[in-house]
Design a protein around this motif. Structure first.
Motif, PDB file in Angstrom:
ATOM      1  N   THR B  26      -9.576 -85.342 -15.953  1.00 19.10           N
ATOM      2  CA  THR B  26      -8.350 -86.029 -16.379  1.00 19.10           C
ATOM      3  C   THR B  26      -7.151 -85.088 -16.259  1.00 19.10           C
ATOM      4  O   THR B  26      -6.059 -85.509 -15.853  1.00 19.10           O
ATOM      5  CB  THR B  26      -8.499 -86.531 -17.833  1.00 19.10           C
ATOM      6  N   THR B  27      -7.358 -83.803 -16.549  1.00 17.01           N
ATOM      7  CA  THR B  27      -6.261 -82.827 -16.446  1.00 17.01           C
ATOM      8  C   THR B  27      -5.759 -82.737 -15.003  1.00 17.01           C
ATOM      9  O   THR B  27      -4.559 -82.608 -14.760  1.00 17.01           O
ATOM     10  CB  THR B  27      -6.737 -81.440 -16.935  1.00 17.01           C
ATOM     11  N   ASN B  28      -6.673 -82.803 -14.031  1.00 22.90           N
ATOM     12  CA  ASN B  28      -6.275 -82.837 -12.619  1.00 22.90           C
ATOM     13  C   ASN B  28      -5.325 -83.997 -12.369  1.00 22.90           C
ATOM     14  O   ASN B  28      -4.256 -83.833 -11.790  1.00 22.90           O
ATOM     15  CB  ASN B  28      -7.506 -83.010 -11.719  1.00 22.90           C
ATOM     16  N   LEU B  29      -5.722 -85.186 -12.828  1.00 22.53           N
ATOM     17  CA  LEU B  29      -4.894 -86.382 -12.596  1.00 22.53           C
ATOM     18  C   LEU B  29      -3.549 -86.269 -13.313  1.00 22.53           C
ATOM     19  O   LEU B  29      -2.507 -86.646 -12.767  1.00 22.53           O
ATOM     20  CB  LEU B  29      -5.639 -87.647 -13.062  1.00 22.53           C
ATOM     21  N   GLN B  30      -3.605 -85.728 -14.530  1.00 26.79           N
ATOM     22  CA  GLN B  30      -2.351 -85.590 -15.298  1.00 26.79           C
ATOM     23  C   GLN B  30      -1.382 -84.655 -14.577  1.00 26.79           C
ATOM     24  O   GLN B  30      -0.177 -84.910 -14.537  1.00 26.79           O
ATOM     25  CB  GLN B  30      -2.648 -85.055 -16.707  1.00 26.79           C
ATOM     26  N   HIS B  31      -1.904 -83.599 -13.985  1.00 30.29           N
ATOM     27  CA  HIS B  31      -1.026 -82.672 -13.266  1.00 30.29           C
ATOM     28  C   HIS B  31      -0.419 -83.351 -12.029  1.00 30.29           C
ATOM     29  O   HIS B  31       0.774 -83.206 -11.761  1.00 30.29           O
ATOM     30  CB  HIS B  31      -1.784 -81.409 -12.851  1.00 30.29           C
ATOM     31  N   ILE B  32      -1.269 -84.084 -11.316  1.00 25.43           N
ATOM     32  CA  ILE B  32      -0.775 -84.785 -10.118  1.00 25.43           C
ATOM     33  C   ILE B  32       0.314 -85.777 -10.530  1.00 25.43           C
ATOM     34  O   ILE B  32       1.377 -85.855  -9.928  1.00 25.43           O
ATOM     35  CB  ILE B  32      -1.939 -85.493  -9.388  1.00 25.43           C
ATOM     36  N   LYS B 142     -11.113 -73.879 -14.472  1.00 28.04           N
ATOM     37  CA  LYS B 142     -11.051 -72.974 -15.633  1.00 28.04           C
ATOM     38  C   LYS B 142     -11.290 -71.519 -15.232  1.00 28.04           C
ATOM     39  O   LYS B 142     -11.909 -70.762 -15.986  1.00 28.04           O
ATOM     40  CB  LYS B 142     -12.055 -73.413 -16.719  1.00 28.04           C
ATOM     41  N   ARG B 143     -10.827 -71.125 -14.056  1.00 21.87           N
ATOM     42  CA  ARG B 143     -11.072 -69.753 -13.584  1.00 21.87           C
ATOM     43  C   ARG B 143     -10.298 -68.721 -14.399  1.00 21.87           C
ATOM     44  O   ARG B 143     -10.522 -67.512 -14.238  1.00 21.87           O
ATOM     45  CB  ARG B 143     -10.700 -69.610 -12.099  1.00 21.87           C
ATOM     46  N   ASP B 144      -9.358 -69.169 -15.244  1.00 25.71           N
ATOM     47  CA  ASP B 144      -8.571 -68.224 -16.033  1.00 25.71           C
ATOM     48  C   ASP B 144      -9.270 -67.807 -17.327  1.00 25.71           C
ATOM     49  O   ASP B 144      -8.817 -66.913 -18.023  1.00 25.71           O
ATOM     50  CB  ASP B 144      -7.199 -68.839 -16.377  1.00 25.71           C
ATOM     51  N   LEU B 145     -10.400 -68.456 -17.646  1.00 26.58           N
ATOM     52  CA  LEU B 145     -11.067 -68.122 -18.910  1.00 26.58           C
ATOM     53  C   LEU B 145     -11.883 -66.829 -18.762  1.00 26.58           C
ATOM     54  O   LEU B 145     -12.228 -66.414 -17.649  1.00 26.58           O
ATOM     55  CB  LEU B 145     -11.957 -69.281 -19.356  1.00 26.58           C
ATOM     56  N   GLY B 146     -12.211 -66.221 -19.909  1.00 24.17           N
ATOM     57  CA  GLY B 146     -12.867 -64.910 -19.873  1.00 24.17           C
ATOM     58  C   GLY B 146     -14.335 -64.946 -19.496  1.00 24.17           C
ATOM     59  O   GLY B 146     -14.854 -64.027 -18.856  1.00 24.17           O
ATOM     60  N   ASN B 147     -15.019 -66.020 -19.858  1.00 18.21           N
ATOM     61  CA  ASN B 147     -16.480 -66.045 -19.717  1.00 18.21           C
ATOM     62  C   ASN B 147     -16.920 -66.882 -18.517  1.00 18.21           C
ATOM     63  O   ASN B 147     -17.771 -67.759 -18.631  1.00 18.21           O
ATOM     64  CB  ASN B 147     -17.096 -66.632 -20.989  1.00 18.21           C
ATOM     65  N   VAL B 148     -16.330 -66.623 -17.343  1.00 18.89           N
ATOM     66  CA  VAL B 148     -16.658 -67.484 -16.206  1.00 18.89           C
ATOM     67  C   VAL B 148     -17.799 -66.913 -15.368  1.00 18.89           C
ATOM     68  O   VAL B 148     -18.008 -65.705 -15.315  1.00 18.89           O
ATOM     69  CB  VAL B 148     -15.432 -67.746 -15.284  1.00 18.89           C
ATOM     70  N   VAL B 149     -18.530 -67.807 -14.731  1.00 14.53           N
ATOM     71  CA  VAL B 149     -19.613 -67.423 -13.825  1.00 14.53           C
ATOM     72  C   VAL B 149     -18.952 -66.922 -12.525  1.00 14.53           C
ATOM     73  O   VAL B 149     -17.998 -67.540 -12.051  1.00 14.53           O
ATOM     74  CB  VAL B 149     -20.509 -68.652 -13.517  1.00 14.53           C
ATOM     75  N   PRO B 150     -19.456 -65.800 -11.960  1.00 14.34           N
ATOM     76  CA  PRO B 150     -18.870 -65.336 -10.691  1.00 14.34           C
ATOM     77  C   PRO B 150     -18.931 -66.431  -9.626  1.00 14.34           C
ATOM     78  O   PRO B 150     -19.902 -67.208  -9.578  1.00 14.34           O
ATOM     79  CB  PRO B 150     -19.747 -64.142 -10.300  1.00 14.34           C
ATOM     80  N   GLU B 167     -10.828 -72.784  -6.135  1.00 15.62           N
ATOM     81  CA  GLU B 167     -10.767 -72.282  -7.507  1.00 15.62           C
ATOM     82  C   GLU B 167      -9.530 -72.911  -8.153  1.00 15.62           C
ATOM     83  O   GLU B 167      -8.499 -73.071  -7.486  1.00 15.62           O
ATOM     84  CB  GLU B 167     -10.645 -70.765  -7.511  1.00 15.62           C
ATOM     85  N   ALA B 168      -9.650 -73.245  -9.422  1.00 16.16           N
ATOM     86  CA  ALA B 168      -8.523 -73.954 -10.041  1.00 16.16           C
ATOM     87  C   ALA B 168      -8.337 -73.597 -11.512  1.00 16.16           C
ATOM     88  O   ALA B 168      -9.277 -73.156 -12.199  1.00 16.16           O
ATOM     89  CB  ALA B 168      -8.732 -75.455  -9.910  1.00 16.16           C
ATOM     90  N   VAL B 169      -7.098 -73.769 -11.932  1.00 17.51           N
ATOM     91  CA  VAL B 169      -6.766 -73.741 -13.364  1.00 17.51           C
ATOM     92  C   VAL B 169      -5.922 -75.006 -13.555  1.00 17.51           C
ATOM     93  O   VAL B 169      -4.699 -74.990 -13.411  1.00 17.51           O
ATOM     94  CB  VAL B 169      -5.965 -72.463 -13.732  1.00 17.51           C
ATOM     95  N   ALA B 170      -6.610 -76.120 -13.810  1.00 22.04           N
ATOM     96  CA  ALA B 170      -5.948 -77.432 -13.757  1.00 22.04           C
ATOM     97  C   ALA B 170      -4.726 -77.574 -14.681  1.00 22.04           C
ATOM     98  O   ALA B 170      -3.718 -78.144 -14.261  1.00 22.04           O
ATOM     99  CB  ALA B 170      -6.963 -78.545 -14.009  1.00 22.04           C
ATOM    100  N   LYS B 172      -2.517 -75.532 -15.395  1.00 21.78           N
ATOM    101  CA  LYS B 172      -1.364 -74.871 -14.767  1.00 21.78           C
ATOM    102  C   LYS B 172      -1.122 -75.424 -13.363  1.00 21.78           C
ATOM    103  O   LYS B 172      -0.208 -74.991 -12.668  1.00 21.78           O
ATOM    104  CB  LYS B 172      -1.627 -73.368 -14.669  1.00 21.78           C
ATOM    105  N   GLY B 173      -1.979 -76.296 -12.910  1.00 22.91           N
ATOM    106  CA  GLY B 173      -1.798 -76.910 -11.597  1.00 22.91           C
ATOM    107  C   GLY B 173      -2.380 -76.092 -10.452  1.00 22.91           C
ATOM    108  O   GLY B 173      -2.349 -76.517  -9.305  1.00 22.91           O
ATOM    109  N   GLU B 174      -2.943 -74.917 -10.783  1.00 26.82           N
ATOM    110  CA  GLU B 174      -3.479 -74.072  -9.695  1.00 26.82           C
ATOM    111  C   GLU B 174      -4.689 -74.747  -9.059  1.00 26.82           C
ATOM    112  O   GLU B 174      -5.640 -75.106  -9.757  1.00 26.82           O
ATOM    113  CB  GLU B 174      -3.896 -72.694 -10.248  1.00 26.82           C
ATOM    114  N   GLY B 175      -4.631 -74.923  -7.760  1.00 30.40           N
ATOM    115  CA  GLY B 175      -5.776 -75.482  -7.019  1.00 30.40           C
ATOM    116  C   GLY B 175      -5.869 -77.001  -7.051  1.00 30.40           C
ATOM    117  O   GLY B 175      -6.710 -77.587  -6.356  1.00 30.40           O
ATOM    118  N   VAL B 176      -5.016 -77.644  -7.836  1.00 28.52           N
ATOM    119  CA  VAL B 176      -5.145 -79.100  -8.007  1.00 28.52           C
ATOM    120  C   VAL B 176      -4.791 -79.859  -6.712  1.00 28.52           C
ATOM    121  O   VAL B 176      -5.581 -80.673  -6.217  1.00 28.52           O
ATOM    122  CB  VAL B 176      -4.265 -79.594  -9.190  1.00 28.52           C
TER     123      VAL B 176
END
Lengths: 163, 195
Positions: B26-32, B142-150, B167-170, B172-176
């Motif tokens: 939903t965050t992807n759509l909201q950013h768009i 969610k690539r900006d979070l601390g506990n991400v899988v490589p 890779e995205a941070v929805a 913030k719109g990154e990658g969307v």
């Protein structure tokens, strides 16, 4: 295998518009529209000003899909008619063959009985049109005709849409 | 399922955002919705619970412009991610032209990602679709979070077909838009191939 998409040519589109106009007039409805079962608006006639027909089309398809899901759970093939009653406006929704949904919005100028009668006649006329459309699509798919607007589209054209 | 209307000169396609609960569909759509100009978008419809979890679907129609004299419309849908809404997810995949799988990059959500991919494959089969035949991209959100899988591990686990990924941070719109643009291209090229 992907399902073939719906392709509607001008002559069939005109027939659909004509049938919807007739229905809208004879049933004294506000708006009549036809939606593909996937939620794409095919045609719309009547007092459409101020009505978000794109969203209505999508929600109608969702409504029909959800009702179809309920029918399956009950062992029914489908529920072919839905009716929503409001304070001023009412919505009558019915299936047209396997591919489309006919939606009629009406108020106190009409009645459910009249709507059901007129919708029944239009559904049978529209089913004929859709049978023809389907046959035409089958024929085009088998001939691999190249007469599609998509044949000349490039990735750059799509890229430009987003710039 | 695409719809080509020669009378109104329009091409419409359906793109579905799939993924586990709270992955950011939903965050992807909201950013768009936020970023697209008002002329190019319709209303965004969200059928959500009182706690703003998607109950049935979100819907955002985009009409970005014309190509070769035909207006190109993309109808974007999200599915409800929570496991118990499977019946709704199945319905929304009806007539899909392209899928974006939004994966949650957090370590603790890897299991949910894997379950959701399996669920996608299973639900597509019910509509006689194979994921292999469908325009499909993956977004690692969610690539900006601390506990991400490589990224490499996520690729190995979720992308055996090696489809395009982003890779995205929805929020913030990154990658969307990159994700959407790529699947949109694949959808149109697939339609072109079939035409």
């Amino acid at each position: 295998m992907l399902n073939p998409g719906l392709v509607l040519y001008e002559e069939d589109s005109k027939l659909i518009d004509k049938e919807l106009q007739k229905l809208n007039q004879l049933s004294r409805s506000k708006v009549s529209f036809l939606v593909d079962k996937d939620g794409q608006l095919i045609s719309c006639v009547g007092e459409t000003n101020g009505i978000d027909t794109t969203s209505l089309a999508s929600l109608t398809a969702g409504n029909i899909a959800a009702t179809g899901g309920m029918a399956k759970l009950l062992g029914e093939k489908e529920f072919s008619i839905l009716f929503h009653e409001g304070e001023k406006d009412n919505i009558h929704i019915s299936l047209v063959g396997q591919r489309a949904i006919l939606v009629v919005i009406f108020d106190e100028r009409s009645s459910l009985g009249l709507i059901r009668l007129r919708v029944k006649r239009s559904v049978s006329a529209l089913t004929e049109v859709f049978d023809r459309v389907t046959k035409k699509m089958d024929k085009i798919n088998s001939e691999e005709d190249g007469d599609s607007p998509l044949t000349e589209i490039t990735e750059d054209d799509i890229e430009n849409l987003f710039s | 399922m695409s719809f080509i209307n020669y009378s109104s000169r329009e091409i419409s396609c359906k793109i579905v955002y799939y993924g586990p609960g709270l992955c950011g569909k939903t965050t992807n759509l909201q950013h768009i919705y936020k970023k697209i100009s008002p002329d190019s978008k319709g209303k965004m419809i969200s059928l959500a619970t009182e706690t703003e979890r998607t109950l049935f679907f979100d819907f955002l129609p985009l009409a970005l412009g014309s190509v070769k004299g035909f207006k190109v419309r993309f109808h974007l849908y999200t599915v409800p991610g929570q496991i118990f809404y499977d019946a709704s997810r199945k319905l929304i995949l009806r007539g899909v032209d392209g899928v974006i799988f939004v994966a949650d990059s957090q370590v603790e959500r890897m299991e949910a990602n894997l379950e959701s991919v399996d669920n996608l494959v299973k639900n597509l089969k019910e509509h006689d679709f194979n994921l292999e035949d469908l325009p499909y991209v993956i977004q690692y959100n969610k690539r900006d979070l601390g506990n991400v899988v490589p990224l490499k591990e996520m690729e190995e686990a979720l992308n055996p077909r090696k489809v395009p990924y982003f890779e995205a941070v929805a929020p913030k719109g990154e990658g969307v838009f990159e994700t959407l643009k790529d699947v949109a291209k694949m959808v149109i090229m697939e339609l072109k191939k079939k035409s």
